[in-house]
Enzyme design. Structure first.
Site, PDB file in Angstrom:
ATOM      1  N   LYS A  82      -2.726  12.584  12.538  1.00 26.55           N
ATOM      2  CA  LYS A  82      -3.452  13.522  11.675  1.00 26.55           C
ATOM      3  C   LYS A  82      -2.544  14.014  10.546  1.00 26.55           C
ATOM      4  O   LYS A  82      -2.980  14.195   9.424  1.00 26.55           O
ATOM      5  CB  LYS A  82      -3.953  14.728  12.480  1.00 26.55           C
ATOM      6  CG  LYS A  82      -5.071  14.414  13.476  1.00 26.55           C
ATOM      7  CD  LYS A  82      -5.584  15.723  14.076  1.00 26.55           C
ATOM      8  CE  LYS A  82      -6.686  15.517  15.088  1.00 26.55           C
ATOM      9  NZ  LYS A  82      -7.239  16.790  15.585  1.00 26.55           N
ATOM     10  N   ASP A  96     -10.301  20.351  13.838  1.00 22.61           N
ATOM     11  CA  ASP A  96     -10.826  19.920  15.122  1.00 22.61           C
ATOM     12  C   ASP A  96     -11.805  18.792  14.857  1.00 22.61           C
ATOM     13  O   ASP A  96     -12.554  18.825  13.878  1.00 22.61           O
ATOM     14  CB  ASP A  96     -11.511  21.068  15.876  1.00 22.61           C
ATOM     15  CG  ASP A  96     -11.626  20.721  17.348  1.00 22.61           C
ATOM     16  OD1 ASP A  96     -10.577  20.574  17.998  1.00 22.61           O
ATOM     17  OD2 ASP A  96     -12.749  20.547  17.845  1.00 22.61           O
ATOM     18  N   PHE A 141      -5.679   5.654  16.717  1.00 23.39           N
ATOM     19  CA  PHE A 141      -5.573   6.357  17.996  1.00 23.39           C
ATOM     20  C   PHE A 141      -6.970   6.592  18.558  1.00 23.39           C
ATOM     21  O   PHE A 141      -7.974   6.268  17.906  1.00 23.39           O
ATOM     22  CB  PHE A 141      -4.824   7.690  17.811  1.00 23.39           C
ATOM     23  CG  PHE A 141      -5.587   8.715  17.004  1.00 23.39           C
ATOM     24  CD1 PHE A 141      -5.595   8.651  15.618  1.00 23.39           C
ATOM     25  CD2 PHE A 141      -6.313   9.737  17.617  1.00 23.39           C
ATOM     26  CE1 PHE A 141      -6.290   9.586  14.859  1.00 23.39           C
ATOM     27  CE2 PHE A 141      -7.003  10.680  16.879  1.00 23.39           C
ATOM     28  CZ  PHE A 141      -6.996  10.602  15.491  1.00 23.39           C
ATOM     29  N   ASP A 185     -10.616   4.875  17.931  1.00 25.52           N
ATOM     30  CA  ASP A 185     -10.609   3.948  16.782  1.00 25.52           C
ATOM     31  C   ASP A 185     -11.027   2.511  17.155  1.00 25.52           C
ATOM     32  O   ASP A 185     -11.793   1.891  16.410  1.00 25.52           O
ATOM     33  CB  ASP A 185      -9.231   3.925  16.103  1.00 25.52           C
ATOM     34  CG  ASP A 185      -9.024   5.124  15.173  1.00 25.52           C
ATOM     35  OD1 ASP A 185     -10.029   5.756  14.794  1.00 25.52           O
ATOM     36  OD2 ASP A 185      -7.874   5.422  14.840  1.00 25.52           O
ATOM     37  N   ARG A 222     -11.970  12.537   8.832  1.00 20.35           N
ATOM     38  CA  ARG A 222     -10.806  13.359   8.465  1.00 20.35           C
ATOM     39  C   ARG A 222     -10.485  13.172   6.983  1.00 20.35           C
ATOM     40  O   ARG A 222     -10.220  14.137   6.269  1.00 20.35           O
ATOM     41  CB  ARG A 222      -9.605  12.956   9.337  1.00 20.35           C
ATOM     42  CG  ARG A 222      -8.375  13.787   9.135  1.00 20.35           C
ATOM     43  CD  ARG A 222      -7.415  13.624  10.285  1.00 20.35           C
ATOM     44  NE  ARG A 222      -8.084  13.879  11.548  1.00 20.35           N
ATOM     45  CZ  ARG A 222      -8.497  12.913  12.370  1.00 20.35           C
ATOM     46  NH1 ARG A 222      -8.272  11.648  12.098  1.00 20.35           N
ATOM     47  NH2 ARG A 222      -9.138  13.232  13.468  1.00 20.35           N
TER      48      ARG A 222
HETATM   49  P1  IMP Z   1      -8.664  17.262  18.684  1.00 18.38           P
HETATM   50  O1  IMP Z   1      -9.360  17.424  17.382  1.00 18.38           O
HETATM   51  O2  IMP Z   1      -7.192  17.139  18.502  1.00 18.38           O
HETATM   52  O3  IMP Z   1      -9.099  18.256  19.706  1.00 18.38           O
HETATM   53  O4  IMP Z   1      -9.029  15.852  19.299  1.00 18.38           O
HETATM   54  C1  IMP Z   1     -10.166  15.179  19.024  1.00 18.38           C
HETATM   55  C2  IMP Z   1     -10.251  13.888  19.816  1.00 18.38           C
HETATM   56  O5  IMP Z   1     -11.329  13.156  19.232  1.00 18.38           O
HETATM   57  C3  IMP Z   1      -9.028  12.983  19.726  1.00 18.38           C
HETATM   58  O6  IMP Z   1      -8.129  13.176  20.773  1.00 18.38           O
HETATM   59  C4  IMP Z   1      -9.659  11.594  19.782  1.00 18.38           C
HETATM   60  O7  IMP Z   1      -9.894  11.216  21.107  1.00 18.38           O
HETATM   61  C5  IMP Z   1     -10.994  11.806  19.077  1.00 18.38           C
HETATM   62  N1  IMP Z   1     -10.848  11.549  17.637  1.00 18.38           N
HETATM   63  C6  IMP Z   1     -10.910  12.442  16.622  1.00 18.38           C
HETATM   64  N2  IMP Z   1     -10.691  11.841  15.446  1.00 18.38           N
HETATM   65  C7  IMP Z   1     -10.462  10.556  15.734  1.00 18.38           C
HETATM   66  C8  IMP Z   1     -10.143   9.436  14.916  1.00 18.38           C
HETATM   67  O8  IMP Z   1      -9.969   9.512  13.694  1.00 18.38           O
HETATM   68  N3  IMP Z   1     -10.002   8.282  15.576  1.00 18.38           N
HETATM   69  C9  IMP Z   1     -10.148   8.142  16.901  1.00 18.38           C
HETATM   70  N4  IMP Z   1     -10.413   9.140  17.717  1.00 18.38           N
HETATM   71  C10 IMP Z   1     -10.569  10.356  17.131  1.00 18.38           C
END
Ligand code: IMP
Length: 197
Positions: free
Chosen positions: A12, A76, A151, A154, A181
Site C-alpha cells: 500500500k 481501509d 498481495f 490479486d 486504491r
Molecule cells: P486492510 O485494508 O489492511 O484491513 O486489508 C484489506 C484486505 O483486503 C487485505 O488484507 C487483502 O486481503 C484485501 N485487499 C485489499 N486491497 C487489495 C488489493 O489491492 N489486492 C488484493 N487484496 C486486497
C-alpha cells in the site's frame, strides 16, 4: 512534505508513493520505534467507518511523537463478492489469511455470478484538514488462481477494465491504473492539487 501512512502493508505504501510523489509528497510507513503501531480495528460493516477510526488512532499516536507536523494517511479496503452478499468485505484481511484464495474459489464453485468489487477508502489529514476518497474497481473472481504479483486476492481478481488477466498477473503500474486504491489516491491527488485546498 512527508506523509506518514499507518498500515502494516508495504504494498500500500509503494502504491501511495507512486501516485502522491508527483505532488512532491514523500509517503513513508508510520512506524513507532521501528514497528507498525498496534491499532484496534472496530467491528463495523463499513470501510469508511473503519478508516475514520484509523485516522483518529493515527492522530493520537502521532501527537505522542516528534513527527506531529507531518501529514497522515490511512486506508481501509476489501473485496466485496456479489453472490456472497458482499462477503468478505471488511473481513477481507482475516479471510485472506485463513481460507485464502483457494477458499474463496471453493465458495464460488456452484455460482454463475462471479461479479465482485474491490473498494478502498482513504483519508489524508494535513494541516487540520481531512481529505477523503472512495475508490472502486469492478470485476470478476477468476476460476483459477493466476499470477504471483501483488498481495491478498490479486491472483483471483480480474478487473473489468483490463484484458482478462488477474491483478496478480499485472505489473504494479498496470494494477495501480485500474485498482480501487489507485482510484482513491488519484482522487486525493486531485483534491490536494486543487488551488483552494
Ligand atoms: P486492510 O485494508 O489492511 O484491513 O486489508 C484489506 C484486505 O483486503 C487485505 O488484507 C487483502 O486481503 C484485501 N485487499 C485489499 N486491497 C487489495 C488489493 O489491492 N489486492 C488484493 N487484496 C486486497
Amino acid at each position: 512534505m512527508k506523509v506518514l501512512f499507518l498500515t502494516g502493508n508495504k504494498n500500500k505504501v509503494v502504491e501511495a508513493n507512486q501516485i502522491l510523489s508527483n505532488l512532491g509528497y514523500e509517503v513513508e510507513q508510520f512506524l513507532v520505534d521501528g514497528l507498525t503501531p498496534e491499532f484496534i480495528e472496530p467491528q463495523s460493516s463499513s470501510i469508511a467507518d473503519v478508516s475514520e477510526f484509523k485516522i483518529q488512532q493515527a492522530l493520537e499516536l502521532i501527537s505522542e511523537t516528534e513527527s506531529s507536523n507531518n501529514a497522515l494517511l490511512v486506508e481501509d479496503s476489501g473485496l466485496f463478492i456479489e453472490s456472497l452478499n458482499d462477503f468478505p468485505g471488511v473481513y477481507s484481511s482475516y479471510i485472506s489469511k485463513t481460507i485464502g484464495n483457494e477458499g474463496i474459489l471453493n465458495l464460488l464453485v456452484d455460482k454463475s455470478n462471479r461479479n465482485a468489487e474491490f473498494r478502498a477508502y482513504s483519508i489524508l489529514y494535513k494541516n487540520g484538514k481531512y481529505f477523503r476518497a472512495l475508490g472502486i474497481s469492478s470485476g470478476k473472481i477468476s476460476t483459477q488462481i493466476k499470477g504471483s504479483n501483488g498481495f491478498g486476492f490479486d491472483p483471483i481478481f480480474i478487473p473489468e477494465s483490463g484484458d482478462g488477466r488477474t491483478f496478480g498477473e499485472m505489473t504494479d503500474h498496470e494494477k495501480s491504473s485500474k485498482s480501487h486504491r489507485g482510484e482513491s489516491l488519484r482522487i486525493l491527488y486531485d483534491e490536494l492539487s486543487h488551488p483552494s485546498k
